[in-house]
Design a protein around this motif. Structure first.
Motif: not given
Ligand code: HEM
Length: 489
Positions: A121-126, A136-137, A281-283, A286-290
């Motif tokens: 569950r990446v940052c945007s969902y936390l 992560i932030k 890395c997944h975060n 996500f932060a860069t691409v999404f």
């Protein structure tokens, strides 16, 4: 449940506020389960469109706080029922994380499979109450701070090449598709600015933007219409999730870029923040691409579309401001020079106000709440889903007056103009406030406003004016530039 009678007893809130506004039940209806949400979804995509969908329901119930269903509904989302906040006064409740829980609500009433994000569950969902949110932030704040001096030079190099291509396309074929050029350029710019590694110069080659768009579609399909026949979209986009397996190889290629290009940020994540390299890395992906790439895809054509539709005298005023400030800085585009450009900044804010790139915000009530509207107070029960359609909050005539629905380039210029900035909330918070590890405001806030200004700055350093055809595509404006008048001064 056929219709809504979920109001807590109003009397319980009697003493909490002054007596001026009455506590009223929230009007609206969710209709018949399954049937009405599907009918509403068809209204949203095909029969009414977004703006009319929300406005017609506010009109019907004569209220900007209203109980409605939101898409995608069955069977993608288990519960489509929300309390919609459709004005500038009630909308900010969604920013108050003491009142709303932001866990797993980034895309609203459904959540894409975590197998699209490495199982995390990446940052945007936390929610900020979750400890990983802070870590992560913080990683993102640290990354952006460490690369802040790279933003202007990398933007200028990458977008300088875009403008050269745009000019040659306009002169050879009379038009240039800005969105297509922007997709390729923004992707390279972000890799260059964040990690110093241009994606198209790695094993990814020029496939990054296509792979990114496919992966984005797998997450956002329930909220999109591609212009395909309705039955096809209903079945393949809106009712069942697209199988994540079909995006796996594209995601893997993106991941490989990040695990190599972002090595130094990943070191920081592991050694200073206690995050695993894989989760970090997944975060970062996500932060860069999404978050970042998805945002730039919408924001930059959006700014250009408003400029294309504006009176050419606005182009002349921008050119004068921008060229004057750059001349004063010795011919260089410095951060100080950009910061002195008040009209340029106002134009970017006005584009973000008229068309916030992320239009929907959600949060579950953390406790029983009373929300104060213009004419009444409304009682909300713990656990109910609050939802905001941001364009109705940022085009609210009670705040922005009779020009609320118009693009006014210099709206935010001067001390009176600046007073309105607290109502510009594209970043999931007022423009006058800052993102932190304990809120859900966008950590890219300052970067985004800088990048928006850099587009305007570089554009009017090169051109006096331009024309373009403006249309609509998947997520925002579509801009085809049809003429460019080179700078004469
Ligand atoms: C959160 C908008 C660019 C990273 C958000 C939210 C919005 C937003 C509305 C809150 C979503 C919600 O919780 O309801 C935008 C727009 C952008 C943009 C419109 C560009 C035009 C960026 C950039 C970054 C970024 C450049 C790079 C770091 C994030 C992250 C979150 C977030 C990580 C989650 C914040 C948290 O969990 O506290 N953004 N964003 N965004 N944004 Fe942005």
């Amino acid at each position: 449940m056929a219709s809504t009678n979920m109001q807590p007893a109003a009397a319980g809130y009697k003493d909490e506020f002054d007596k001026i506004l009455p506590v009223k039940p929230i009007p609206g209806s969710y209709g018949t389960p399954v049937i009405t949400p599907i009918k509403d979804r068809l209204d949203f995509y095909y029969f009414q469109g977004q703006d009319k969908y929300f406005q017609s329901r506010a009109d019907k119930y004569k209220s900007t706080v209203v109980r409605i269903n939101v898409p995608p509904g069955p069977t993608m989302a288990s519960d489509p029922r929300v309390i919609a906040l459709l004005d500038a006064k009630t909308f900010p409740v969604l920013f108050d994380v003491s009142k709303v829980e932001k866990k797993d609500v980034f895309t609203g009433t459904y959540m894409p499979s975590t197998s699209l994000t490495g199982g995390y569950r990446v940052c945007s969902y936390l929610d900020p109450s979750e400890s990983n949110h802070t870590k992560i932030k913080q990683l993102l704040f640290t990354l952006l701070a460490s690369r802040k001096d790279q933003v202007i030079p990398t933007f200028r190099t990458n977008f300088g090449a875009l403008f050269a291509t745009m000019e040659s396309q306009v002169s050879s074929s009379g038009k240039s598709d800005f969105n297509a050029l922007n997709d390729a350029t923004s992707f390279d710019f972000l890799g260059d600015a964040y990690f110093g590694v241009i994606p198209s110069k790695t094993a990814l080659g020029s496939t990054g933007p296509t792979k990114a768009s496919k992966w984005l579609l797998f997450q956002l399909a329930p909220l999109t219409s591609l212009g395909l026949p309705m039955v096809v979209e209903e079945l393949f986009l809106h009712t069942f999730p697209l199988p994540p397996l079909l995006a796996r190889s594209d995601y893997k290629a993106l991941y490989d870029y990040f695990s190599s290009a972002a090595a130094s940020a990943l070191d920081t994540a592991e050694t200073q923040l206690g995050l695993s390299r894989d989760e970090a890395c997944h975060n970062l992906l996500f932060a860069t691409v999404f978050n970042s790439y998805g945002g730039m895809k919408v924001l930059l054509p959006g700014i250009l579309s408003w400029l294309a539709k504006a009176d050419p005298t606005l182009h002349a005023r921008l050119a004068t401001e921008i060229r004057g400030a750059v001349a004063k800085a010795g011919g260089k585009v410095t951060l100080e020079a950009v910061q002195s450009m008040e009209l340029t900044l106002s134009v970017v804010y006005e584009a973000l106000r008229m068309d916030p790139p992320v239009k929907f915000q959600y949060g579950h009530a953390k406790k029983d709440l009373v929300i104060e509207g213009y004419d009444a107070k409304y009682a909300v029960k713990r656990g109910e889903m609050l939802f905001g359609y941001q364009p109705m909050a940022t085009r609210d005539a009670k705040v922005f007056g009779e020009t609320a629905a118009q693009f006014v380039g210099d709206r935010f210029v001067g001390s009176e103009g600046r007073k309105l900035l607290k109502y510009v909330v594209w970043s999931n918070g007022p423009e006058t406030e800052s993102p932190s590890v304990s809120n859900k405001q966008c950590p890219g806030k300052d970067l985004v406003v800088l990048v928006g200004r850099l587009l305007v700055v570089d554009f009017f350093l090169r051109y006096d004016t331009f024309t373009a055809e403006v249309g609509q595509e998947l997520l925002g404006a579509k801009v085809v530039v049809t003429s460019l008048t080179k700078a004469t001064s």
